[in-house]
Motif scaffolding. Structure first.
Motif, mmCIF file in Angstrom:
data_model
loop_
_atom_site.group_PDB
_atom_site.id
_atom_site.type_symbol
_atom_site.label_atom_id
_atom_site.label_comp_id
_atom_site.label_asym_id
_atom_site.label_seq_id
_atom_site.Cartn_x
_atom_site.Cartn_y
_atom_site.Cartn_z
ATOM 1 N N LEU A 162 -2.579 10.136 4.725
ATOM 2 C CA LEU A 162 -1.178 10.413 4.447
ATOM 3 C C LEU A 162 -1.005 11.310 3.232
ATOM 4 O O LEU A 162 -1.657 11.114 2.201
ATOM 5 N N THR A 163 -0.119 12.278 3.341
ATOM 6 C CA THR A 163 0.420 12.950 2.166
ATOM 7 C C THR A 163 1.496 12.033 1.596
ATOM 8 O O THR A 163 2.343 11.529 2.332
ATOM 9 N N ARG A 164 1.438 11.782 0.320
ATOM 10 C CA ARG A 164 2.422 10.866 -0.273
ATOM 11 C C ARG A 164 2.910 11.443 -1.594
ATOM 12 O O ARG A 164 2.294 12.348 -2.165
ATOM 13 N N GLY A 217 0.841 -1.184 0.000
ATOM 14 C CA GLY A 217 0.000 0.000 0.000
ATOM 15 C C GLY A 217 0.877 1.234 0.000
ATOM 16 O O GLY A 217 2.103 1.138 0.148
ATOM 17 N N ASP A 218 0.267 2.408 -0.146
ATOM 18 C CA ASP A 218 1.092 3.620 -0.168
ATOM 19 C C ASP A 218 1.759 3.854 1.175
ATOM 20 O O ASP A 218 2.885 4.358 1.247
ATOM 21 N N GLY A 219 1.108 3.447 2.288
ATOM 22 C CA GLY A 219 1.731 3.610 3.600
ATOM 23 C C GLY A 219 2.963 2.740 3.754
ATOM 24 O O GLY A 219 4.039 3.208 4.153
ATOM 25 N N GLY A 220 2.850 1.480 3.433
ATOM 26 C CA GLY A 220 3.993 0.573 3.514
ATOM 27 C C GLY A 220 5.078 0.930 2.524
ATOM 28 O O GLY A 220 6.273 0.758 2.804
ATOM 29 N N ALA A 221 4.679 1.437 1.342
ATOM 30 C CA ALA A 221 5.678 1.790 0.329
ATOM 31 C C ALA A 221 6.608 2.887 0.819
ATOM 32 O O ALA A 221 7.798 2.919 0.468
ATOM 33 N N LEU A 222 6.085 3.806 1.658
ATOM 34 C CA LEU A 222 6.922 4.897 2.139
ATOM 35 C C LEU A 222 8.030 4.410 3.068
ATOM 36 O O LEU A 222 8.997 5.125 3.317
ATOM 37 N N TYR A 223 7.892 3.200 3.594
ATOM 38 C CA TYR A 223 8.983 2.601 4.378
ATOM 39 C C TYR A 223 10.158 2.183 3.486
ATOM 40 O O TYR A 223 11.261 1.991 3.976
ATOM 41 N N TRP A 229 7.130 -3.613 -8.631
ATOM 42 C CA TRP A 229 6.514 -3.174 -7.376
ATOM 43 C C TRP A 229 5.140 -2.618 -7.675
ATOM 44 O O TRP A 229 5.001 -1.574 -8.313
ATOM 45 N N LEU A 230 4.108 -3.312 -7.230
ATOM 46 C CA LEU A 230 2.735 -2.837 -7.345
ATOM 47 C C LEU A 230 2.383 -2.081 -6.067
ATOM 48 O O LEU A 230 2.380 -2.664 -4.979
ATOM 49 N N ILE A 231 2.077 -0.784 -6.216
ATOM 50 C CA ILE A 231 1.701 0.052 -5.076
ATOM 51 C C ILE A 231 0.219 0.406 -5.217
ATOM 52 O O ILE A 231 -0.181 1.071 -6.176
ATOM 53 N N VAL A 232 -0.587 -0.070 -4.276
ATOM 54 C CA VAL A 232 -2.009 0.256 -4.264
ATOM 55 C C VAL A 232 -2.179 1.513 -3.403
ATOM 56 O O VAL A 232 -2.027 1.464 -2.183
ATOM 57 N N ASP A 233 -2.481 2.614 -4.054
ATOM 58 C CA ASP A 233 -2.483 3.929 -3.397
ATOM 59 C C ASP A 233 -3.917 4.292 -3.017
ATOM 60 O O ASP A 233 -4.735 4.654 -3.866
ATOM 61 N N ASP A 234 -4.228 4.184 -1.721
ATOM 62 C CA ASP A 234 -5.566 4.577 -1.247
ATOM 63 C C ASP A 234 -5.521 5.787 -0.315
ATOM 64 O O ASP A 234 -6.480 6.077 0.385
ATOM 65 N N GLY A 235 -4.378 6.448 -0.286
ATOM 66 C CA GLY A 235 -4.298 7.708 0.444
ATOM 67 C C GLY A 235 -4.005 7.598 1.922
ATOM 68 O O GLY A 235 -4.119 8.576 2.652
#
Length: 561
Positions: A506-508, A456-462, A479-485
């Motif tokens: 999250l701001t991403r 997800g977008d949260g985990g991707a920021l790690y 890398w598939l990033i599922v971005d739900d904000g």
């Protein structure tokens, strides 16, 4: 009288000459890399640091491949995946204090998932040891204490001559069932010390076998042979011990339906007539397992996720085969068999009586039909189509790594892994940021197959820093990033529990632009174009990123009320 083994211990003249005249300029760091090579290691992961430089300097004098990541925790995740894919102990080289501590979350995941990681960390000079406060950079009062509650074993070193034996003991521990992470700790001055110890040319660190006690398997075989409604729960221990074929033979001999846990994905063929797949977060599956008069649990502790959040209440006899002694009967009374899954399944195959139960496949079909009916009643078409698109795009034997995100929670239950040891997730310990660095480690382990990471977008920021690692080593990872904000699953949990969510938005970054800034091609996709874009990315060599803006929902384990 001369014994054969006495002759084996005698060095050859060439060995004696080499031992008496070791190459000049070697250090304790050389003993580390020589021992790793002697044990069979070919690749090491890690990050350098001040106290560990003796190890890293020695790497240039060795044939070991070094894969450096940008964050120690990510290096640990990469080593974890390398260990899962190869079945070998994955060396992880770390520095003291902050560098060492940054690896703890990754080592916790390796421990929970039984992944063999050999972490070797540096320490302050020996003069600073002993619990005082000597003012050394990175100093901790007791660094090893931070690891004792996480890893299988801790191996401190205080002199150069201790290095080969300490690393060999740690290697053996990591690969003895249950596999797991271990910690070796070597002070800076020991790593830098000049040594005249002969070059380490080979080490014996054969893991111990963990066979079952025959009287226990005899009782288990009798119970299973006489059962009216046997069933099997197959956990990660089946995958780690490479026992999937034995499991299948036993299930077919007993005509026993099989559920695989989320950690045991791939342990049993998804479309086999006896396969109940992995629908553990489902009341129909839980009811079926509770109704078994004999339930064989192999390689699972029946923890929170494997017991439908501890709602599982077996009414029949439970037989539990588990290599981790602490998990034996820890959640349910059972005939506990402390053994490696492969050896225990072999013993059962040799002793069970074949059962005939023509109705067993029909009972399986009935449960799966009820699961399908439950999902159909919840209007989750988008989620099912997205997961199906991922499955169609991913080649059958390509490994996939899943972060703690809603699509991964779906995959635990609904994704067909196609083969053993191909689907891996962070559900052992449940930390964010696992998928991408783990996928990089898998690509290092086997460069012949593309690898998929899902975040997800949260985990991707790690993990965004590791786009640099992927590009530097040209690793074939999509890398598939599922971005739900935001933190989507926590958003759901909090809304359900409290009526609204806090701290989940999250701001991403623009993940496509970010990937391209690292020289990694990126594409923004839609649910309708996901299969095409993912297929293209997986079919193109080197790293790539596919971003799917979508808000997915979790299924409920029962019909909506």
């Amino acid at each position: 009288m001369t014994h054969d083994h006495d002759l084996e211990l005698r060095p050859t003249p060439a060995q004696t000459e080499a031992a008496l005249n070791p190459p000049p300029g070697r250090t304790g760091g050389d003993l580390v890399v020589e021992t790793l090579a002697g044990l069979g290691a070919t690749t090491v992961f890690g990050l350098p640091g001040q106290h560990a430089l003796g190890m890293f300097d020695a790497l240039r004098r060795s044939d070991l491949r070094y894969v450096g990541l940008r964050v120690e925790n990510n290096a640990g995740f990469a080593a974890d995946a390398y260990g899962r894919i190869t079945g070998e102990a994955a060396p992880l080289l770390l520095s003291t204090g902050p560098g060492a501590l940054m690896s703890l979350a990754a080592l916790q995941e390796a421990a929970a998932a039984s992944a063999p990681v050999l972490a070797i960390g540096s320490q302050v000079p020996t003069a600073g040891l002993g619990g005082g406060r000597h003012g050394y950079l990175h100093e901790l009062p007791d660094q090893a204490a931070s690891f004792r509650g996480v890893v299988k074993s801790v191996h401190p070193v205080r002199t150069p001559s201790q290095i080969p034996s300490a690393i060999a003991a740690a290697w053996k521990s990591a690969l003895t069932a249950p596999h797991g992470p271990v910690w070796v700790e070597i002070p800076q001055d020991v790593l830098l010390a000049r040594t005249v110890i002969p070059v380490v040319t080979g080490m014996d660190a054969t893991p111990d076998d963990l066979p079952p006690r025959p009287e226990l398997t005899a009782v288990a075989a009798d119970l299973l042979s006489r059962a009216a409604r046997p069933a099997i729960v197959a956990g990660g221990g089946v995958v780690r011990s490479d026992a999937s074929k034995k499991l299948r033979r036993l299930a077919e001999r007993l005509q026993a339906p099989v559920v695989t846990t989320f950690g045991g994905k791939g342990a049993f063929p998804w479309h086999h007539p006896l396969s109940l797949q992995s629908w553990l977060e489902d009341r129909h599956t839980t009811d079926f397992l509770e109704d078994a008069d004999v339930l064989l649990v192999v390689g699972s502790g029946l923890g929170e996720l494997s017991s439908n959040y501890h709602t599982f209440r077996p009414r029949g006899r439970v037989i539990q085969i588990e290599a981790d002694l602490g998990k034996l009967e820890s959640n349910h009374p059972a005939l506990g068999i402390h053994a490696d899954a492969r050896l225990a399944l072999q013993a059962l195959l040799e002793t069970v009586t074949e059962r005939s139960d023509p109705a067993a496949p029909e009972r399986v079909r009935e449960v799966l039909a009820k699961v399908a009916e439950r999902l159909d009643s919840q209007e989750l078409t988008l989620e099912q189509e997205v997961l199906a698109s991922v499955r169609r795009a991913l080649p059958a034997h390509a490994p996939s790594f899943w972060d703690m995100t809603i699509l991964s929670y779906w995959a635990w239950s609904a994704f067909d892994p196609k083969a053993p040891n191909t689907m891996h997730s962070a559900q052992g310990a449940g930390g964010l940021g696992y998928a991408y660095p783990a996928a990089l480690g898998a690509a290092v382990a086997d460069p012949t197959r593309p690898v998929l990471a899902v975040s997800g977008d949260g985990g991707a920021l790690y993990s965004v820093a590791e786009l640099a690692t992927a590009r530097q080593h040209d690793l074939d990872v999509t890398w598939l990033i599922v971005d739900d904000g935001g933190y989507g699953i926590l958003r759901e949990y909090m809304t359900d529990a409290f009526g609204q969510a806090t701290a989940t938005e999250l701001t991403r970054p623009d993940f496509v632009a970010l990937a391209e800034s690292f020289g990694v091609p990126g594409v923004r996709t839609t649910p309708e174009t996901l299969e095409r874009d993912l297929t293209e990315a997986l079919g193109s060599p080197g790293p790539s990123v596919v971003v799917l803006p979508a808000v997915l929902r979790m299924f409920a384990p029962t019909h909506p009320s």
